[in-house]
Design an enzyme around this catalytic site. Structure first.
Site, mmCIF file in Angstrom:
data_model
loop_
_atom_site.group_PDB
_atom_site.id
_atom_site.type_symbol
_atom_site.label_atom_id
_atom_site.label_comp_id
_atom_site.label_asym_id
_atom_site.label_seq_id
_atom_site.Cartn_x
_atom_site.Cartn_y
_atom_site.Cartn_z
ATOM 1 N N SER A 199 -9.531 -12.422 -6.620
ATOM 2 C CA SER A 199 -9.645 -11.812 -5.293
ATOM 3 C C SER A 199 -10.988 -11.114 -5.170
ATOM 4 C CB SER A 199 -8.524 -10.785 -5.112
ATOM 5 O OG SER A 199 -8.761 -10.016 -3.961
ATOM 6 N N VAL A 216 0.827 -1.221 0.000
ATOM 7 C CA VAL A 216 0.000 0.000 0.000
ATOM 8 C C VAL A 216 0.861 1.272 0.000
ATOM 9 C CG1 VAL A 216 -1.805 1.261 1.238
ATOM 10 C CG2 VAL A 216 -1.837 -1.230 1.198
ATOM 11 N N GLN A 243 3.306 0.798 -11.424
ATOM 12 C CA GLN A 243 2.618 -0.262 -10.676
ATOM 13 C C GLN A 243 1.560 -0.932 -11.564
ATOM 14 O OE1 GLN A 243 1.246 0.396 -6.710
ATOM 15 N NE2 GLN A 243 2.927 1.756 -6.150
ATOM 16 N N TYR A 296 -3.923 -3.457 -8.663
ATOM 17 C CA TYR A 296 -4.175 -4.847 -8.287
ATOM 18 C C TYR A 296 -5.640 -5.201 -8.548
ATOM 19 C CZ TYR A 296 -4.464 -9.030 -5.296
ATOM 20 O OH TYR A 296 -4.673 -10.298 -4.816
#
Ligand code: NAP
Length: 276
Positions: A139, A96, A105, A193
């Site tokens: 997820s 984070v 990223q 993500y």
């Protein structure tokens, strides 16, 4: 050529992948391959299982490297004539507080979690034998990230007709939009993500649909799942589940009995189908 059933787990030298291999060694009636991008870390993990009295086999696999994926494909084809269980578990997440620019990223995360997973599927799905099981570890963050998308994007990601090419285009657009600094204006949530895992969940829905259209009689079942919040290097020590507990849903999906006709093309957590 061996007629022994074979299972492969990506990114399984540690964390949830390692626990999935451990459970499969106990429950899967065949050869179980622990794979890792680094052979040293992979062999070490195999030895750890050996100390527990479990026999896993090792093959190198870096899902970022097409040559590595194809080497595994050729090996499986030659030695087993295909494979019976594929668990796409390998994944990465920036911490984070990581200060790496968001666009970097985004590119790095999508490269492994979405494009790498997709490349493994492209090369290995055609080898999956009748009654095979495929599990893509996504997820719950994919669901929350979906909720953070614009209505237009949500509609596309929930569509029952979206194609793999269209999904790839959208994932590529996300990375491009972050580079231009316009991703939020373009309706994307602020999580690389999360978007990568939207990609994994939607890819699973598409692949299941393709199996229905092209290989219905093969009874292959393919699903995406969330392992839960699991104490690994990725999620840290405060997470609520042990790696063995995190492995439960992926292993349940990997071992769906041959007379099961579902779940298929679903997203599950705690062994329960969730609404996408
Ligand atoms: P982890 O402990 O960081 O393990 C990740 C594994 O993936 C490692 O074995 C890592 O290998 C491997 N990997 C990374 N990039 C790879 C590549 N390019 N090729 C092959 N292997 C690669 O993470 P984890 O918590 O077990 O996560 C496993 C999966 O569960 C991931 O897909 C993650 O997104 C998902 N997940 C985790 C949680 C959680 O709470 N932990 C929650 C939801 C979903 P190295 O050792 O070489 O880095």
């Amino acid at each position: 050529m061996s007629s022994v059933p074979v299972a492969v787990v990506t990114g399984s030298n540690k964390g949830i992948g390692f626990a999935i291999v451990r459970a499969l060694c106990k429950q899967f009636p065949g050869d179980v391959y622990l794979t890792a991008r680094d052979p040293g870390r992979g062999q070490e993990a195999v030895s750890k299982l050996q100390e527990e009295g479990l026999r896993a086999l090792f093959h190198q696999l870096d899902i970022d490297d097409l040559q590595s994926i194809r080497a595994l494909r050729d090996f499986l084809k030659e030695k087993y004539g295909g494979l019976n269980v594929l668990v796409n578990n390998a994944g990465i997440a920036f911490k984070v507080h990581d200060t790496t620019p968001f666009a970097v990223q985004a590119e790095v995360t999508l490269k492994t979690n979405f494009f790498g997973t997709r490349n493994v599927c492209t090369e290995l799905l055609p080898l999956v034998k009748p009654y095979g099981r495929v599990v893509n570890v996504s997820s719950m963050v994919s669901s929350s990230a979906l909720g953070g998308c614009s209505q237009e994007l949500q509609q596309k990601f929930r569509s029952n007709t979206i194609t793999e090419d269209e999904l790839v285009e959208l994932m590529t657009k996300f990375v491009d939009d972050t580079k231009k600094g316009v991703h939020e204006k373009e309706g994307w949530p602020n999580t690389a993500y999360g978007v990568s895992k939207i990609g994994v969940t939607v890819l699973s829905r598409i692949q299941a649909r393709m199996l229905n259209e092209k290989r219905k009689d093969d009874h292959v079942l393919l699903n995406a799942c969330c392992p839960g919040w699991v104490r690994t290097d990725m999620a840290g020590p405060k997470a609520t589940k042990s790696p063995d507990e995190g492995a439960e849903t992926p292993v349940y999906l990997a071992l769906l009995p041959s007379d099961a006709d579902g779940p298929h093309g679903q997203f599950l957590s705690n062994k329960t189908v969730r609404t996408w």
